[in-house]
Design a protein around this motif. Sequence first.
Motif, PDB file in Angstrom:
ATOM      1  N   TYR A 138       0.836  -1.201   0.000  1.00 51.95           N
ATOM      2  CA  TYR A 138       0.000   0.000   0.000  1.00 51.95           C
ATOM      3  C   TYR A 138       0.872   1.253   0.000  1.00 51.95           C
ATOM      4  N   SER A 139       1.915   1.274   0.852  1.00 47.84           N
ATOM      5  CA  SER A 139       2.789   2.450   0.940  1.00 47.84           C
ATOM      6  C   SER A 139       3.547   2.691  -0.359  1.00 47.84           C
ATOM      7  N   ARG A 140       4.003   1.627  -0.977  1.00 47.60           N
ATOM      8  CA  ARG A 140       4.758   1.783  -2.229  1.00 47.60           C
ATOM      9  C   ARG A 140       3.877   2.297  -3.357  1.00 47.60           C
ATOM     10  N   ALA A 141       2.616   1.847  -3.350  1.00 46.45           N
ATOM     11  CA  ALA A 141       1.711   2.263  -4.428  1.00 46.45           C
ATOM     12  C   ALA A 141       1.315   3.728  -4.285  1.00 46.45           C
ATOM     13  N   GLY A 142       1.329   4.232  -3.060  1.00 43.08           N
ATOM     14  CA  GLY A 142       0.961   5.630  -2.838  1.00 43.08           C
ATOM     15  C   GLY A 142      -0.518   5.853  -2.683  1.00 43.08           C
ATOM     16  N   HIS A 143      -1.320   4.801  -2.904  1.00 46.31           N
ATOM     17  CA  HIS A 143      -2.763   4.895  -2.729  1.00 46.31           C
ATOM     18  C   HIS A 143      -3.348   3.493  -2.771  1.00 46.31           C
ATOM     19  N   ALA A 144      -4.578   3.372  -2.351  1.00 40.59           N
ATOM     20  CA  ALA A 144      -5.261   2.096  -2.469  1.00 40.59           C
ATOM     21  C   ALA A 144      -5.553   1.827  -3.944  1.00 40.59           C
ATOM     22  N   PRO A 145      -5.188   0.665  -4.479  1.00 36.13           N
ATOM     23  CA  PRO A 145      -5.378   0.385  -5.906  1.00 36.13           C
ATOM     24  C   PRO A 145      -6.815   0.584  -6.363  1.00 36.13           C
TER      25      PRO A 145
END
Length: 409
Positions: A268-275
Amino acid sequence: MGVATAPSGPVSESDRTGPGRAHWLRVARETADDLATDAVAREQAGKAPFDEVSRLREAGLLTLLIPAELGGGGADWPTAYAVVREIAVADGAIGQLLGCHYFLSWSARFFGEPALAARVERQSAAEQWCWGGGFAYQEMPLTLARKAGGYVLDGRQSYATGVLVADRLAMRAIRADTGEPLAVVVDSARHGVRIDGDADTFGQRLAAGGSVEFDAVPVVADDVLGSLSADEDVVSPLAALASPVGRLVSVQLCLGMAEGVLAEAREYSRAGHAPWHPAWPVGSPQDPQLLTTYGELTVLTRSASALTDQALLAVHGGLARGEDLTYDECAEISVLVAMAEAAASRAALESTARALDIIGARSASSRLGLDRFWRNARTHTLYEPVAHRLRDVGDYFLNGAHPPLIPLA
């Protein structure tokens, strides 16, 4: 007196039969990946995990610990522990269900004669049994009374893991005439057995826990596996090793849940947002506070894992010693497992709680499903508290006292 060390090293890979550790770890990862795809939906539905048990059965994981010559996977306990942990990363409740199954399906080797154990395991492998139950103390113990041709089992256990989906129940019962505690195995479909899914826990919903009632259930001699006595004059050191072997399942389960929640939070942190919700941003991956929190939880989990590796080596060494194991060695092993229990329990509780803080208010979303890790870890640690384990460690360190020889599951 020093703190516990391994009494001997593990047996070599060449001493075992079956597909081998690499095969089973690959199967476990594939099964865990499969479970992870619908973990949130399954947990929220909370149905009895018949489908999940079918996935484990089709993967060959239910018979993993049974010797290959008896029709099983031929794996050892270190492999079984690794499989439980891998499954728990994806689904803590199914990890508990599988770990309990491994301990109970192996219990005939702890408490029974070799010939009886072989018969039980051969049939378990042939019919792909799933085991449930447990040997922990109950508030009102089950009773086993003699009758012509065998025994009858009566009583009620308010909670036991896996009973909603089990083919066989392994239970603790008190012999009515002598007061001796015995390990008993019962066909869950036998007349007089009533199983209720009345546990209604807020976590570990898919561990298939429930109550079991026995009403004059017939039990033949071969269904009585052996004594569960905590008296050193009755129980052998090898049988006493059942307790740390079973408790190390709980350790692997806690570590799996800690690792699972950290892996999801990191994604979640790496994506920067909830997919599935781009409007929900998360803090910068360079945020010092965020990095510090991840660092603390990584150290906590890795430290518990390192201690668990020491406990696993000691347990495996004790099993390898077999009948040569001494009570002093069993005590050392039990204390080392207790230390691992305390560390793993703390890692699970802190990781599953603080991961929610990492994500922030967005972690309250049921769609994200992060709460299941905390609920699962908290429920499990309520059933398996570690305060008394820490007292055992302290008493051993200060006074050289042996921990109680009490098997559990």
